[in-house]
Design a protein around this motif. Structure first.
Motif, PDB file in Angstrom:
ATOM      1  N   UNK A 165       5.765  -7.620  10.795  1.00  0.00           N
ATOM      2  CA  UNK A 165       4.392  -7.829  10.330  1.00  0.00           C
ATOM      3  C   UNK A 165       4.372  -8.296   8.880  1.00  0.00           C
ATOM      4  N   UNK A 166       3.341  -9.061   8.544  1.00  0.00           N
ATOM      5  CA  UNK A 166       3.027  -9.327   7.141  1.00  0.00           C
ATOM      6  C   UNK A 166       2.203  -8.136   6.648  1.00  0.00           C
ATOM      7  N   UNK A 167       2.783  -7.343   5.777  1.00  0.00           N
ATOM      8  CA  UNK A 167       2.142  -6.096   5.349  1.00  0.00           C
ATOM      9  C   UNK A 167       1.458  -6.305   4.000  1.00  0.00           C
ATOM     10  N   UNK A 168       0.134  -6.285   4.010  1.00  0.00           N
ATOM     11  CA  UNK A 168      -0.634  -6.340   2.771  1.00  0.00           C
ATOM     12  C   UNK A 168      -0.663  -4.938   2.165  1.00  0.00           C
ATOM     13  N   UNK A 169      -0.314  -4.831   0.893  1.00  0.00           N
ATOM     14  CA  UNK A 169      -0.298  -3.534   0.214  1.00  0.00           C
ATOM     15  C   UNK A 169      -1.454  -3.486  -0.773  1.00  0.00           C
ATOM     16  N   UNK A 170      -2.300  -2.473  -0.629  1.00  0.00           N
ATOM     17  CA  UNK A 170      -3.466  -2.294  -1.498  1.00  0.00           C
ATOM     18  C   UNK A 170      -3.298  -0.972  -2.237  1.00  0.00           C
ATOM     19  N   UNK A 171      -3.308  -1.030  -3.575  1.00  0.00           N
ATOM     20  CA  UNK A 171      -3.127   0.177  -4.376  1.00  0.00           C
ATOM     21  C   UNK A 171      -4.290   0.336  -5.351  1.00  0.00           C
ATOM     22  N   UNK A 172      -4.491   1.565  -5.781  1.00  0.00           N
ATOM     23  CA  UNK A 172      -5.501   1.822  -6.807  1.00  0.00           C
ATOM     24  C   UNK A 172      -5.165   1.078  -8.097  1.00  0.00           C
ATOM     25  N   UNK A 173      -6.183   0.575  -8.754  1.00  0.00           N
ATOM     26  CA  UNK A 173      -6.005   0.077 -10.124  1.00  0.00           C
ATOM     27  C   UNK A 173      -5.977   1.306 -11.033  1.00  0.00           C
ATOM     28  N   UNK A 174      -4.876   2.036 -10.960  1.00  0.00           N
ATOM     29  CA  UNK A 174      -4.732   3.327 -11.647  1.00  0.00           C
ATOM     30  C   UNK A 174      -4.832   3.131 -13.157  1.00  0.00           C
ATOM     31  N   UNK A 175      -5.425   4.088 -13.837  1.00  0.00           N
ATOM     32  CA  UNK A 175      -5.561   3.968 -15.295  1.00  0.00           C
ATOM     33  C   UNK A 175      -4.217   4.115 -16.005  1.00  0.00           C
ATOM     34  N   UNK A 176      -3.214   4.659 -15.307  1.00  0.00           N
ATOM     35  CA  UNK A 176      -1.875   4.812 -15.877  1.00  0.00           C
ATOM     36  C   UNK A 176      -0.937   3.827 -15.180  1.00  0.00           C
ATOM     37  N   UNK A 177      -0.435   2.854 -15.922  1.00  0.00           N
ATOM     38  CA  UNK A 177       0.423   1.823 -15.333  1.00  0.00           C
ATOM     39  C   UNK A 177       1.712   2.377 -14.737  1.00  0.00           C
ATOM     40  N   UNK A 178       2.092   3.582 -15.117  1.00  0.00           N
ATOM     41  CA  UNK A 178       3.300   4.182 -14.548  1.00  0.00           C
ATOM     42  C   UNK A 178       3.229   4.194 -13.027  1.00  0.00           C
ATOM     43  N   UNK A 179       2.075   4.538 -12.481  1.00  0.00           N
ATOM     44  CA  UNK A 179       1.945   4.684 -11.033  1.00  0.00           C
ATOM     45  C   UNK A 179       1.777   3.327 -10.345  1.00  0.00           C
ATOM     46  N   UNK A 180       1.158   2.375 -11.028  1.00  0.00           N
ATOM     47  CA  UNK A 180       1.094   1.010 -10.486  1.00  0.00           C
ATOM     48  C   UNK A 180       2.500   0.420 -10.423  1.00  0.00           C
ATOM     49  N   UNK A 181       3.254   0.580 -11.505  1.00  0.00           N
ATOM     50  CA  UNK A 181       4.614   0.040 -11.542  1.00  0.00           C
ATOM     51  C   UNK A 181       5.493   0.686 -10.471  1.00  0.00           C
ATOM     52  N   UNK A 182       5.327   1.989 -10.278  1.00  0.00           N
ATOM     53  CA  UNK A 182       6.129   2.687  -9.271  1.00  0.00           C
ATOM     54  C   UNK A 182       5.825   2.156  -7.870  1.00  0.00           C
ATOM     55  N   UNK A 183       4.550   1.893  -7.592  1.00  0.00           N
ATOM     56  CA  UNK A 183       4.174   1.359  -6.277  1.00  0.00           C
ATOM     57  C   UNK A 183       4.739  -0.044  -6.074  1.00  0.00           C
ATOM     58  N   UNK A 184       4.628  -0.887  -7.095  1.00  0.00           N
ATOM     59  CA  UNK A 184       5.163  -2.254  -6.991  1.00  0.00           C
ATOM     60  C   UNK A 184       6.675  -2.216  -6.806  1.00  0.00           C
ATOM     61  N   UNK A 185       7.357  -1.343  -7.532  1.00  0.00           N
ATOM     62  CA  UNK A 185       8.809  -1.225  -7.382  1.00  0.00           C
ATOM     63  C   UNK A 185       9.188  -0.724  -5.990  1.00  0.00           C
ATOM     64  N   UNK A 186       8.356   0.121  -5.422  1.00  0.00           N
ATOM     65  CA  UNK A 186       8.605   0.586  -4.056  1.00  0.00           C
ATOM     66  C   UNK A 186       8.545  -0.577  -3.075  1.00  0.00           C
ATOM     67  N   UNK A 187       7.535  -1.425  -3.228  1.00  0.00           N
ATOM     68  CA  UNK A 187       7.416  -2.602  -2.361  1.00  0.00           C
ATOM     69  C   UNK A 187       8.602  -3.538  -2.578  1.00  0.00           C
ATOM     70  N   UNK A 188       8.970  -3.757  -3.831  1.00  0.00           N
ATOM     71  CA  UNK A 188      10.106  -4.637  -4.127  1.00  0.00           C
ATOM     72  C   UNK A 188      11.389  -4.090  -3.520  1.00  0.00           C
ATOM     73  N   UNK A 189      11.558  -2.775  -3.591  1.00  0.00           N
ATOM     74  CA  UNK A 189      12.736  -2.159  -2.986  1.00  0.00           C
ATOM     75  C   UNK A 189      12.778  -2.365  -1.484  1.00  0.00           C
ATOM     76  N   UNK A 190      11.610  -2.283  -0.839  1.00  0.00           N
ATOM     77  CA  UNK A 190      11.541  -2.516   0.608  1.00  0.00           C
ATOM     78  C   UNK A 190      11.870  -3.964   0.941  1.00  0.00           C
ATOM     79  N   UNK A 191      11.400  -4.886   0.126  1.00  0.00           N
ATOM     80  CA  UNK A 191      11.693  -6.302   0.354  1.00  0.00           C
ATOM     81  C   UNK A 191      13.186  -6.573   0.206  1.00  0.00           C
ATOM     82  N   UNK A 192      13.789  -5.978  -0.819  1.00  0.00           N
ATOM     83  CA  UNK A 192      15.195  -6.263  -1.100  1.00  0.00           C
ATOM     84  C   UNK A 192      16.148  -5.549  -0.151  1.00  0.00           C
ATOM     85  N   UNK A 193      15.773  -4.347   0.323  1.00  0.00           N
ATOM     86  CA  UNK A 193      16.721  -3.541   1.098  1.00  0.00           C
ATOM     87  C   UNK A 193      16.601  -3.716   2.603  1.00  0.00           C
ATOM     88  N   UNK A 194      15.378  -3.931   3.128  1.00  0.00           N
ATOM     89  CA  UNK A 194      15.284  -4.145   4.574  1.00  0.00           C
ATOM     90  C   UNK A 194      14.369  -5.306   4.955  1.00  0.00           C
TER      91      UNK A 194
END
Length: 469
Positions: A165-194
């Motif tokens: 599937x083409x998986x669209x990922x929708x995340x909160x525009x969190x006020x703390x970029x730490x959690x936005x970055x963590x979510x994006x890195x999670x998606x990037x890890x999924x793209x790179x690893x499987x």
């Protein structure tokens, strides 16, 4: 009127003699709830001689939103045949009922792997295998969102295996970029690893609002507000995705974060219920697989040390995003087929392909009600204790349709016997005596009637003789 998703309860009277239980509950629910509410979830939390305590999640404001109406969750299509070429099992552990097995963080994963060994296809929902950064879904399994599972069992949709599937990922525009970055890195890890195919990560501003609470029965439920922005996004991107992963903050009392871990499994997971309400709604509106993962509210909560926790919830204690499990599940979640003609195509699974349903004892929702109607075998497991209070043995099962078992080991034995085409009870001892009854046919006492009957037979016999010649 804004769109929101809320939970409510309903008392249904005892079943009428001239209706099935599904028909009865459907009629009462649709007659009694306000017209502006569109149910997306339904469960009988308790049943007795006085009737049924029911709880349902519903959308309000849908008709005013200008969006297409959704099918009634009570719509039912009887399967006309059973496909016996394969033995496909549906595994259900409802979200938010405090199930001993599968009620926490993917802790029914080993169960799924065991059942997959005695199934040709195992059809399960995200709650069974979602374990934050882990998802050990068996190769034979299909990852199916809860409302889609209900519609599948009700005979109104089919499931088609896909490559990805083409998986669209929708995340909160969190006020703390730490959690936005963590979510994006999670998606990037999924793209790179499987090899996840993710066309886009969208930061939603303002985000959808999820608030968790508990129903009168103790089930985890909640309230979803500000849904319009998310729906507008999905409307605009409609041709760009096949599945949707949402990661957002869930509003719970601060003390729940540590209290849940300290309770050692005795507290119902407060996050899962409102997540299910959101995904039921999205999958019903868009007919695509959806899944949700929570986001931490703040660094303070993320940095809490829960200590060594109950193994069933340990996967949550070590995760930052809780997102990876949903990405892996959605990558190959089956396509939802709604066209009645397409449901007959080879390769599309329907209710006709289901051999049995495996549930915790006491679970009485749409999948169980549908199985009762279809004649699908149901295996209910006592060891998977939960909040629901229903005596399933009192339902109008057909002979050999309902098997209460002590544990999932025993459930596997029942499935193995059913696959072999033998009565599971014949491998237990003592073996019950063979039942013998007498059927007394009606007699024709009138001599005239007897003569007429004999004459009719005599008239037929020569003709039968010609055929045999």
């Amino acid at each position: 009127m804004t769109m929101l998703i809320c939970e409510d309860e309903l008392q249904c009277p005892p079943q009428k003699d001239n209706t099935t239980l599904l028909q009865h509950l459907s009629q009462v629910t649709e007659q009694r709830i306000p017209k502006e509410l569109v149910p997306v979830r339904f469960v009988v939390s308790e049943s007795s001689a006085s009737g049924f305590k029911c709880e349902f999640g519903a959308i309000s404001g849908l008709s005013d939103s200008g969006r297409e109406p959704i099918d009634s969750i009570f719509r039912f299509r009887t399967r006309r045949t059973e496909n016996t070429e394969s033995f496909n099992v549906v595994l259900l552990v409802p979200t938010g009922i405090g199930a001993e097995i599968g009620g926490h963080a993917g802790d029914a994963g080993p169960l799924a792997q065991m059942l997959a060994e005695v199934s040709d296809t195992l059809i399960l929902h995200p709650n069974v295998v979602n374990a934050s950064d882990l998802n050990e879904i068996p190769d034979k399994a299909l990852y199916v969102e809860g409302s889609v599972m209900s519609r599948f069992m009700m005979g109104t949709v089919g499931l088609q295996r896909i490559r990805s599937n083409r998986v669209l990922v929708v995340i909160d525009a969190h006020r703390d970029n730490l959690f936005i970055n963590a979510a994006v890195n999670t998606v990037s890890g999924a793209r790179a690893s499987y090899g996840l195919l993710c066309p886009e990560v969208v930061c939603l501003d303002p985000p959808v609002t999820l608030k968790a609470n508990f129903s009168p029965s103790g089930r985890a439920v909640g309230r979803v507000e500000e849904l319009e922005n998310l729906c507008d996004l999905l409307d605009q991107r409609a041709e760009q995705f096949d599945a949707v992963a949402v990661s957002s903050v869930i509003d719970v009392p601060h003390e729940f974060h540590q209290g849940y871990f300290d309770a050692n499994g005795s507290m119902v997971n407060p996050w899962g219920g409102v997540e299910a309400m959101l995904t039921h709604t999205l999958s019903s509106l868009y007919n695509v697989p959806t899944a949700h993962s929570p986001m931490f509210e703040s660094r303070e909560i993320a940095n809490m040390d829960p200590g060594i926790v109950d193994p069933r919830m340990a996967a949550e204690a070590v995760s930052t995003t809780f997102l990876q499990c949903t990405l892996k599940g959605l990558q190959r979640s089956p396509r939802i087929i709604t066209d009645v003609n397409a449901m007959n195509d080879p390769g599309v699974l329907t209710a006709a392909d289901v051999a049995c349903l495996v549930i915790p004892d006491g679970c009485l929702g749409l999948p169980t009600l549908a199985a009762l109607e279809h004649g699908i075998i149901v295996i209910a497991v006592f060891e998977n204790r939960n909040l629901l209070k229903n005596d399933l043995s009192s339902l109008a099962w057909r002979p050999g349709q309902f098997y209460p078992v002590e544990n999932y080991w025993e459930a596997v034995g029942v499935i193995a016997a059913l696959r072999a085409g033998i009565d599971p009870r014949t491998v237990r001892r003592p073996l019950a005596e063979t039942r013998v009854t007498r059927f007394q046919g009606s007699r024709i006492d009138s001599g005239t009637q007897t003569a007429h009957c004999c004459n009719s037979i005599s008239a037929v016999l020569p003709f039968r003789g010609v055929l045999s010649a």
